[in-house]
Design an enzyme around this catalytic site. Structure first.
Site, short mmCIF file in Angstrom:
data_model
loop_
_atom_site.label_atom_id
_atom_site.label_comp_id
_atom_site.label_asym_id
_atom_site.label_seq_id
_atom_site.Cartn_x
_atom_site.Cartn_y
_atom_site.Cartn_z
N HIS A 211 -20.08 0.29 29.85
CA HIS A 211 -18.83 -0.41 29.53
C HIS A 211 -18.10 -0.88 30.78
O HIS A 211 -17.27 -1.78 30.72
CB HIS A 211 -17.93 0.41 28.58
N ASP B 22 -24.28 5.41 27.96
CA ASP B 22 -23.31 4.51 28.60
C ASP B 22 -23.53 4.40 30.11
O ASP B 22 -22.77 4.91 30.91
CB ASP B 22 -21.89 5.04 28.30
N SER C 164 -14.17 6.61 34.33
CA SER C 164 -15.43 6.14 33.78
C SER C 164 -16.39 5.83 34.90
O SER C 164 -16.03 5.15 35.86
CB SER C 164 -15.21 4.88 32.95
N1 ARG Z 1 -13.10 5.31 25.54
C1 ARG Z 1 -13.80 4.91 26.72
C2 ARG Z 1 -12.79 4.40 27.76
O1 ARG Z 1 -11.61 4.59 27.59
C3 ARG Z 1 -14.86 3.90 26.43
C4 ARG Z 1 -14.36 2.55 26.06
C5 ARG Z 1 -15.42 1.51 25.84
N2 ARG Z 1 -16.07 1.62 24.55
C6 ARG Z 1 -15.62 1.10 23.36
N3 ARG Z 1 -16.31 1.32 22.29
N4 ARG Z 1 -14.53 0.38 23.26
O2 ARG Z 1 -12.90 3.47 28.49
N1 GLU Z 2 -13.55 5.40 29.13
C1 GLU Z 2 -12.55 5.70 30.11
C2 GLU Z 2 -12.65 4.79 31.34
O1 GLU Z 2 -13.05 3.65 31.22
C3 GLU Z 2 -12.64 7.13 30.47
C4 GLU Z 2 -12.18 7.89 29.31
C5 GLU Z 2 -10.86 8.57 29.58
O2 GLU Z 2 -9.81 7.95 29.40
O3 GLU Z 2 -10.93 9.73 29.98
O4 GLU Z 2 -12.23 5.12 32.42
#
Ligand code: ARG
Ligand code: GLU
Length: 721
Positions: free
Chosen positions: A87, A223, A656
């Site tokens: 991502h 990921d 991330s």
């Molecule tokens: N929750 C993770 C973050 O905050 C992954 C986000 C990307 N994935 C998604 N399905 N939107 O970045």
């Molecule tokens: N998916 C998040 C990022 O892009 C990390 C998840 C979180 O917020 O801990 O940094």
């Protein structure tokens, strides 16, 4: 003050380090030696503080970097190979994707360095060194000065510190406040600019489970994506050139194949963006009562419309999937935060704390003078700022972020209008026209008129219903009155009248552009709405900025007061997108009554979730074959391919792609998310429920080797068995 506080902390660690078992905290690399290393070693870490951060020897900080605008990446070979999340690499991967080469759907693998893909604009940034500069920044600050005076002096000091730090180098410098300006650190950084795409799995692996599984456990997302840093022949940063060579790092992470079990030490190094752990109860009330519920409603509506469209055709799915993922990500986190804070009784906990704080304050006339009015003042400012913040957020949601979509297209024309107004040369104008053509192409590639209209009507109606009139852009008010709140009629009219509703109209306008055409732009209903919304946004933004400054100075005093109030507590600073270290252990948890979540998932779970009908769960055939043949190579544990694991590391957005390191300093995983029950950790950490979610590095290796047939990449890594 800080020095005294440091002494107290050291004393406290010596006296009672065994009390500090909880894994909460995002620690400062150069202070690990002073505050954390003993606890870390007690928890199993086998290396020293210098192995994490050192200026004299190669250390882990030399293998971790900021990737793009807001992620972390990690070096995994001596030839500049880096790994980050899928991502995080999404944009570069998407930018190389076309219908013929759909790398998002099918994945991309360079089979040699020649096949790697260039990404203009993509950078990685290393921390070279850092230093506490509190004394220098606060030099000349005296009691009784106004906020403005202090801020001017600090800014001047900071400019001087930065200038001196990077003189005659190609480095960049930043000075960041910590503990809301009670401490300051200087960061000297180095940025590399030739970063090439090496490999990415198909979305059905890299984004497996999509928004449905996002922020959730059990998780089965692979990921990750691979890039390579290129440098000039001297190994220093250089703009892209075919003559550039793979960067030779001081340090890269060896990769462990040994696997994990509950209780194993884990450490995460990376760039957490922002947290608010020390704010008063009013802050949590504002978010959970005034702000989040409204924004959740707006986004629920957006997602309903987008998802409805995405189910209709492949084309629509492609057009709206990245937008929906973005809209959904915070939407889901906000819901989780409300739930998590509620279950924790976070507001009540803070109120109780504040009561004790006030008792302590009241017990001394000196403290009473300094802190006695703090909470009262906080309450006033939060009362004032909450509606402004909501107005600002609502305006952004409706006009500038996947609301009335064509607005983002029209906003790009401001430059053209002002250039013509300033008699720019025909060449300059041609250049802008060309960039607007590109902008139009990329906008309409991901735009569906029916969906766009539905979004526009829904958003304007919600804005009308929910936002106080004082935040209405003038143009919006006119539309509301003229069309008697019937936004459907408005959009129908606009569809006929505006330049910005379809590609053909806009391109033919651009292709035959004459400077007199500016009149047409200025009278365009979408363009007029953008200008007006932008103006209103600017006004609210500056109002918000002023109030926020008041808050920041209250935070500064309250932070200092809390440190005096609890002199035995080891305070970590809130996240501010600087390199941090968090440590913890591999561990499952009980999300709710009668349910226990194991600490890891396996390929069996991917197969269980397989559903060719649903895009996000459509397991690639090749992966199913490998599963059936049990062709797992060296990457399995107990006969199964591990996918993700849970640990207790305190992380947030920005983490991330952060490396998850074991006790020996080897890479065991890649951080990419947090689990639902613990997403309130940005505001209040709960050791029982807060877990970071990481990709097991062995899944990445398995995919690279067995799925992609790019095993040659493993030859440049160091694998520890
Ligand atoms: N929750 C993770 C973050 O905050 C992954 C986000 C990307 N994935 C998604 N399905 N939107 O970045
Ligand atoms: N998916 C998040 C990022 O892009 C990390 C998840 C979180 O917020 O801990 O940094």
């Amino acid at each position: 003050m800080i020095r005294k506080f440091v002494r107290l902390i050291v004393l406290f660690i010596i006296l009672s380090s065994s009390l500090l078992r909880a894994d909460e905290g995002m620690w400062i690399p150069i202070l690990i030696k002073k505050f954390n290393i003993e606890i870390m070693q007690e928890k199993g870490f086998k290396l020293s503080a210098e192995d994490i951060y050192s200026v004299n020897q190669a250390s882990m900080k030399d293998a971790v970097m900021i990737f793009g605008g807001g992620c972390t990446a990690d070096l995994i070979s001596d030839q500049g190979l880096i790994i980050t999340n899928h991502h995080c690499g999404y944009r570069p991967i998407q930018s190389h994707s076309t219908v013929d080469h759909d790398y998002l759907t099918n994945g991309f693998w360079a089979m040699s360095q020649e096949e790697e893909l260039i990404n203009p604009g993509l950078t990685v940034t290393f921390l070279k060194w850092m230093k506490d500069v509190t004394g220098e920044v606060l030099k000349g600050i005296e009691d009784g000065m106004s906020e403005e005076e202090m801020s001017d002096i600090k800014q001047e000091n900071i400019d001087g510190i930065k200038k001196e730090a990077i003189e005659e180098t190609h480095f960049t410098a930043q000075v960041k406040p910590f503990y809301y300006g009670n401490q300051y650190f200087l960061f000297v950084n180095e940025t590399y600019k030739d970063i090439r795409l090496v490999g990415a799995p198909p979305s059905a692996i890299g984004k497996f489970g999509g928004d449905t599984d996002n922020w959730m456990w059990p998780r089965h997302t692979g990921d990750f994506s691979l890039f390579r840093i290129y440098a000039g022949k001297d190994n220093e940063p250089a703009e892209y050139s075919p003559d550039n060579v793979p960067f030779k790092p001081k340090k890269f992470f060896p990769i462990s194949l040994k696997g994990t079990k509950p209780g194993d030490f884990t450490m995460v190094l990376g760039y957490p963006g922002s947290t608010y752990e020390y704010v008063p109860s009013f802050h949590l009330q504002m978010l959970t009562r005034d702000i989040y519920p409204e924004l959740i409603d707006v986004r629920t509506k957006k997602l309903e419309i987008m998802q409805n469209a995405m189910e209709k055709s492949t084309e629509l799915r492609i057009q709206y999937s990245a937008k929906a993922a973005g809209v959904s990500n915070s939407w889901k986190r906000w819901k989780g935060e409300i739930r998590g804070l509620d279950k924790l009784d976070a507001v009540i906990k803070k109120q109780e704390y504040e009561k004790r704080f006030m008792e302590w304050t009241g017990a001394s006339s000196e403290r009473n003078r300094k802190y006695g009015k703090l909470l009262e003042r906080y309450e006033e400012v939060y009362d004032e700022i909450a509606p402004v913040r909501l107005g600002q957020s609502y305006l952004r949601e409706v006009f500038f972020y996947n609301g009335v979509e064509n607005i983002s297209l029209a906003s790009g024309f401001t430059k053209l209008v002002s250039m013509v107004g300033n008699d720019a040369s025909p060449e300059e104008i041609d250049e802008v026209l060309e960039s607007l053509r590109k902008r139009a192409a990329s906008f309409f590639k991901d735009y569906d008129p029916a969906t766009g209209d539905a979004l526009a009507v829904a958003m304007l109606s919600m804005f009308d219903e929910n936002v106080p009139e004082e935040y209405y852009p003038e143009e919006f008010r006119k539309i509301m009155e003229k069309y008697n709140r019937n936004y459907q009629t408005w959009i129908k009219k606009v569809r006929k009248k505006s330049l910005f509703m379809d590609e053909e109209t806009l391109l033919s306008f651009l292709n035959s552009f004459k400077t007199s055409g500016v009149k047409k732009i200025k009278k365009d209903p979408i363009y007029m709405l953008v200008q007006s919304a932008g103006e209103t946004y600017g006004k609210i933004h500056s109002e918000y900025g002023k109030l926020n400054q008041d808050l920041e100075s209250l935070h500064r005093v309250y932070m200092k007061a809390q440190m005096e109030f609890e002199p035995d507590k080891l305070f970590y600073p809130d996240a501010n997108f600087s390199l941090r270290v968090s440590y913890g252990e591999v561990l499952g948890y009980d999300p709710r009554d009668a349910v226990f979540y194991k600490h890891y998932t396996t390929l069996e779970g991917v197969i269980e979730k397989d559903n060719p009908e649903i895009y996000d769960y459509d397991v690639p055939d090749k992966l199913k074959e490998l599963y059936l043949k049990k062709d797992y190579g060296r990457y399995s544990q107990d006969g199964k391919i591990p996918i993700c694991f849970l640990a207790t590391n305190h992380t947030t957005g920005g983490n991330s792609g952060s490396p998850v390191i074991d006790a020996e300093g080897n890479l065991i995983g890649l951080n990419f998310d947090r689990a639902w029950e613990g997403v309130m950790s940005d505001l209040m950490f709960n050791a029982g429920q807060c877990r970071n979610i990481s990709l097991d590095i062995r899944y990445a290796l398995f995919i690279i080797d067995k799925f992609a047939g790019a095993g040659y990449l493993l030859d440049e890594m160091t694998l520890v068995e």
